[in-house]
Design a protein around this motif. Sequence first.
Motif, PDB file in Angstrom:
ATOM      1  N   GLU A 216      -3.554  -1.578  -9.750  1.00 53.34           N
ATOM      2  CA  GLU A 216      -2.975  -1.594 -11.005  1.00 53.34           C
ATOM      3  C   GLU A 216      -3.899  -2.263 -12.106  1.00 53.34           C
ATOM      4  O   GLU A 216      -3.972  -1.880 -13.172  1.00 53.34           O
ATOM      5  CB  GLU A 216      -1.518  -2.163 -10.932  1.00 53.34           C
ATOM      6  CG  GLU A 216      -0.565  -1.332 -10.141  1.00 53.34           C
ATOM      7  CD  GLU A 216      -0.258  -0.159 -10.787  1.00 53.34           C
ATOM      8  OE1 GLU A 216       0.010   0.129 -12.148  1.00 53.34           O
ATOM      9  OE2 GLU A 216      -0.397   1.046 -10.316  1.00 53.34           O
TER      10      GLU A 216
ATOM     11  N   SER B 225      -7.268   3.980  -8.299  1.00 52.64           N
ATOM     12  CA  SER B 225      -6.459   4.311  -6.823  1.00 52.64           C
ATOM     13  C   SER B 225      -6.486   3.391  -5.955  1.00 52.64           C
ATOM     14  O   SER B 225      -7.779   2.633  -5.926  1.00 52.64           O
ATOM     15  CB  SER B 225      -6.889   5.642  -6.491  1.00 52.64           C
ATOM     16  OG  SER B 225      -8.203   5.732  -5.623  1.00 52.64           O
ATOM     17  N   TYR B 226      -5.771   2.967  -4.895  1.00 54.23           N
ATOM     18  CA  TYR B 226      -5.545   2.185  -3.912  1.00 54.23           C
ATOM     19  C   TYR B 226      -6.636   2.653  -3.144  1.00 54.23           C
ATOM     20  O   TYR B 226      -7.332   1.782  -2.589  1.00 54.23           O
ATOM     21  CB  TYR B 226      -4.340   2.358  -3.089  1.00 54.23           C
ATOM     22  CG  TYR B 226      -4.332   1.427  -2.047  1.00 54.23           C
ATOM     23  CD1 TYR B 226      -4.431   0.170  -1.801  1.00 54.23           C
ATOM     24  CD2 TYR B 226      -4.457   1.976  -0.683  1.00 54.23           C
ATOM     25  CE1 TYR B 226      -4.544  -0.649  -0.643  1.00 54.23           C
ATOM     26  CE2 TYR B 226      -4.535   1.444   0.512  1.00 54.23           C
ATOM     27  CZ  TYR B 226      -4.484   0.286   0.474  1.00 54.23           C
ATOM     28  OH  TYR B 226      -4.872  -0.508   1.652  1.00 54.23           O
TER      29      TYR B 226
ATOM     30  N   THR C 167       7.426  -0.555  -5.697  1.00 57.90           N
ATOM     31  CA  THR C 167       7.022   0.932  -5.460  1.00 57.90           C
ATOM     32  C   THR C 167       5.941   0.978  -4.665  1.00 57.90           C
ATOM     33  O   THR C 167       6.090   1.786  -3.663  1.00 57.90           O
ATOM     34  CB  THR C 167       6.136   1.442  -6.770  1.00 57.90           C
ATOM     35  OG1 THR C 167       5.180   0.822  -7.231  1.00 57.90           O
ATOM     36  CG2 THR C 167       7.185   1.694  -8.038  1.00 57.90           C
ATOM     37  N   TYR C 168       5.268   0.059  -4.288  1.00 55.04           N
ATOM     38  CA  TYR C 168       4.030   0.276  -3.428  1.00 55.04           C
ATOM     39  C   TYR C 168       4.098  -0.623  -2.029  1.00 55.04           C
ATOM     40  O   TYR C 168       4.252   0.020  -0.899  1.00 55.04           O
ATOM     41  CB  TYR C 168       2.584  -0.465  -3.884  1.00 55.04           C
ATOM     42  CG  TYR C 168       1.734   0.495  -5.072  1.00 55.04           C
ATOM     43  CD1 TYR C 168       0.543   1.191  -4.784  1.00 55.04           C
ATOM     44  CD2 TYR C 168       2.441   0.589  -6.291  1.00 55.04           C
ATOM     45  CE1 TYR C 168       0.028   1.828  -5.689  1.00 55.04           C
ATOM     46  CE2 TYR C 168       1.826   1.384  -7.091  1.00 55.04           C
ATOM     47  CZ  TYR C 168       0.646   2.037  -6.891  1.00 55.04           C
ATOM     48  OH  TYR C 168      -0.185   2.477  -7.795  1.00 55.04           O
TER      49      TYR C 168
ATOM     50  N   SER D  79      -0.758   9.760  -4.111  1.00 53.87           N
ATOM     51  CA  SER D  79      -0.481   8.321  -4.674  1.00 53.87           C
ATOM     52  C   SER D  79      -0.248   7.514  -3.397  1.00 53.87           C
ATOM     53  O   SER D  79       0.112   8.008  -2.214  1.00 53.87           O
ATOM     54  CB  SER D  79       0.760   8.216  -5.583  1.00 53.87           C
ATOM     55  OG  SER D  79       1.989   8.355  -5.015  1.00 53.87           O
ATOM     56  N   ALA D  80      -0.432   6.190  -3.412  1.00 56.81           N
ATOM     57  CA  ALA D  80      -0.161   5.104  -2.390  1.00 56.81           C
ATOM     58  C   ALA D  80       1.285   5.396  -1.821  1.00 56.81           C
ATOM     59  O   ALA D  80       1.543   5.452  -0.810  1.00 56.81           O
ATOM     60  CB  ALA D  80      -0.515   3.934  -2.517  1.00 56.81           C
ATOM     61  N   PRO D  81       2.447   5.212  -2.949  1.00 58.33           N
ATOM     62  CA  PRO D  81       3.626   5.097  -2.337  1.00 58.33           C
ATOM     63  C   PRO D  81       4.256   6.598  -1.629  1.00 58.33           C
ATOM     64  O   PRO D  81       4.757   6.647  -0.703  1.00 58.33           O
ATOM     65  CB  PRO D  81       4.298   5.399  -3.670  1.00 58.33           C
ATOM     66  CG  PRO D  81       3.633   4.457  -4.635  1.00 58.33           C
ATOM     67  CD  PRO D  81       2.223   4.854  -4.293  1.00 58.33           C
TER      68      PRO D  81
ATOM     69  N   PHE E 265      -2.748  -4.042  -3.658  1.00 56.99           N
ATOM     70  CA  PHE E 265      -2.108  -2.734  -4.412  1.00 56.99           C
ATOM     71  C   PHE E 265      -1.990  -3.297  -5.940  1.00 56.99           C
ATOM     72  O   PHE E 265      -2.096  -2.458  -6.883  1.00 56.99           O
ATOM     73  CB  PHE E 265      -0.548  -2.509  -3.890  1.00 56.99           C
ATOM     74  CG  PHE E 265      -0.713  -1.957  -2.736  1.00 56.99           C
ATOM     75  CD1 PHE E 265      -0.998  -0.877  -2.277  1.00 56.99           C
ATOM     76  CD2 PHE E 265      -0.517  -2.905  -1.463  1.00 56.99           C
ATOM     77  CE1 PHE E 265      -0.902  -0.177  -1.143  1.00 56.99           C
ATOM     78  CE2 PHE E 265      -0.472  -2.127  -0.266  1.00 56.99           C
ATOM     79  CZ  PHE E 265      -0.733  -0.926  -0.050  1.00 56.99           C
TER      80      PHE E 265
ATOM     81  N   VAL F 237       4.422  -3.309  -8.895  1.00 61.52           N
ATOM     82  CA  VAL F 237       3.819  -3.129  -7.608  1.00 61.52           C
ATOM     83  C   VAL F 237       4.616  -3.225  -6.359  1.00 61.52           C
ATOM     84  O   VAL F 237       4.469  -2.650  -5.488  1.00 61.52           O
ATOM     85  CB  VAL F 237       2.424  -4.025  -7.483  1.00 61.52           C
ATOM     86  CG1 VAL F 237       1.766  -3.714  -6.301  1.00 61.52           C
ATOM     87  CG2 VAL F 237       1.450  -3.463  -8.555  1.00 61.52           C
TER      88      VAL F 237
END
Length: 654
Positions: free
Chosen positions: A275, A280-281, A169-170, A349-351, A271, A166
């Motif tokens: 996970e 999803s965020y 990546t996030y 996705s969040a990223p 975030f 996390v």
Amino acid sequence: MIRYEFWLKRMITVVAVTMSLFHLYVAYFGPPNAFTLRATHFGFALVLAYLSLPVLRSRQGKGPGLLDWLFLVVSVAASAYPIIEQTYFNTRMAYVGPVSTTDQAFAVLMIIVVLEATRRAIGPILPLTALAFLGYQIFFTNTRVVRLLEYQYMTTDALFGIPAQVSATYVVLFVIFGALAERLGIGKLFMDFALALTGHRAGGPAKVAVVTSGLFGSVSGSAVANVMTTGTFTIPLMKRIGYPAPFAGAVEAVASTGGQIMPPIMGAAAFVMAEFLGTSYLNVAAFALLPALLYYLAVFLAVHFEARKQGLQGLPKADLPRVGQVLRERGHLFLPLAIIIGTLMSGFSAPYSALMGIFSIVPVVLLRSTTRGELTIARVIDGLESGAINSVIVALSCASAGIVIGVIAQTGLGLTFTGIVRATAQDLLLPALILTMVAGIILGMGMPTTPAYIVQVALLVPALVRLGIPVEAAHMFVFYFAILSAITPPVAIAVYAACGISRSAVWATSWAAVKLGLTGYIIPFMFVFGPSLLLIGDWHVIALTAVTATAGVALLAGGLSGFFVKPANVLTRVLFIAAAFTLIKPGVWTDLSGLALGAAALLINLRWPAAVRLKPAGGKPHLGPVDAPIAAPIDPTDIFQAPAAHPSRKLPDS
């Protein structure tokens, strides 16, 4: 020596900017294998930590000494080993394949450099916690040390586990977004917008602090960084119109702490929660929305009631920016936030959403002549550097928390702890929640939110779920108390930061913060008893719960402050507080009882107010045009130094 310090700062800049560019590259082109990404992420964080935090205080600000360079070299080697040997790491069978002496040596070195860097960055509590868990596994279970080291270093379940993933990546992308946004003028937009909306009203600067901290916290996700950014402007203004220094510091600390629960961009722990929940965020942000609005409503009403009770006026309207003017000149700077929200809601996705937000900042700043001057190469580099440095605390916290998670998972300690909580509470929900709250605040004292939340998920959430609480509510419950530890004495990190600006006593400010943030301690109980507050269930139930919860928050703020429409006497305050607590649990009878008590209290408040003489504000101060930036430009490496109020060298929490 001056030349050494010059080249050291350049080295930090190069490493930090390279770290940011690496993560932007990974977000755009896709990540490499897990070990490569996570080990590289930790390698950058460790190098930045050892470059900026020498072990000897005498070298503070002078750069690393010989021992620090040794730790740095070991950090690079221990982080590089899984990357160089990635084929071996990815193809071996855990618990079956042999663990060589080299493997064990690098595992030990990695654990040592991670814990030492974490100690330097945020203090000893988290590293000592990790050592205590490791000691428990070594001395009180039958786990072989070689298998412990294998699990920690050579699998993606512990040190390189979910928290590391996390963070790499996030979180790092959203931190970079926040740093670039602040450097390129979005922070000034938030301040001017809040001043235009609320600056002229009763107790205006305190309301500006609440609104600005909510807006800025939604992109920073760090309570201490939020205090140090917005508080340098709002706390002096609050003191200038008559708020006591402890109250002014408490307002900023409580408002800044709430930024971690305010969508669209929450703290790093949100975030991690996505996970853990396997969702999803965007869903996590939806869970947090109503509670966050209630939290800020409570703080806003508290400062309003206090201003009315003290007779405090707002700032001169003539000296404040106009809403229309702010929106015409800088309103387009809201677009990056809108792009992030729109991308998330489109199913990306969040990223990827964070990446789109980052890429949009420069074109948006260039849209209008009023903001083009904010864009310079130096500020972009400064933003990339600050983003990397600000993410170091999260990376190190996730690494140390991953060690704790590895011990809990390998030994089954979580199940044991669940049994203890259930046995102590005798399977009764309310005692179990209170025990969890106390344990969560204690675990979170001195820790950043992310590791505090991760440890609580492993130890406390299973017990709550076994008692029938929806898993989303259980995670949000411990998430809240991981956050509120930042304003809970004796270790209230956000309060320490605020005290450095307000020049107030820590204990007086801490207790004022607890009183202001008391609703934050109540809200988790509200959504446990009524999950509809998390937007779970039918819409008519959600709407009813939102209305009754809003009424409860308003009544509690009035009861605690001793003012509602008029000054409140003792009986009225008791009725207000009783009504608020009655509205915690949704239901026909509790709602009717709470509303009836609230109506009775309001009637008494209108007809028989307390005989309290309001203290005059002493006239409106003339502050001149309010067009200063949020804070003076800051050297990005300065965040490694303690603010004036901090008792030790610590990085901002996240």
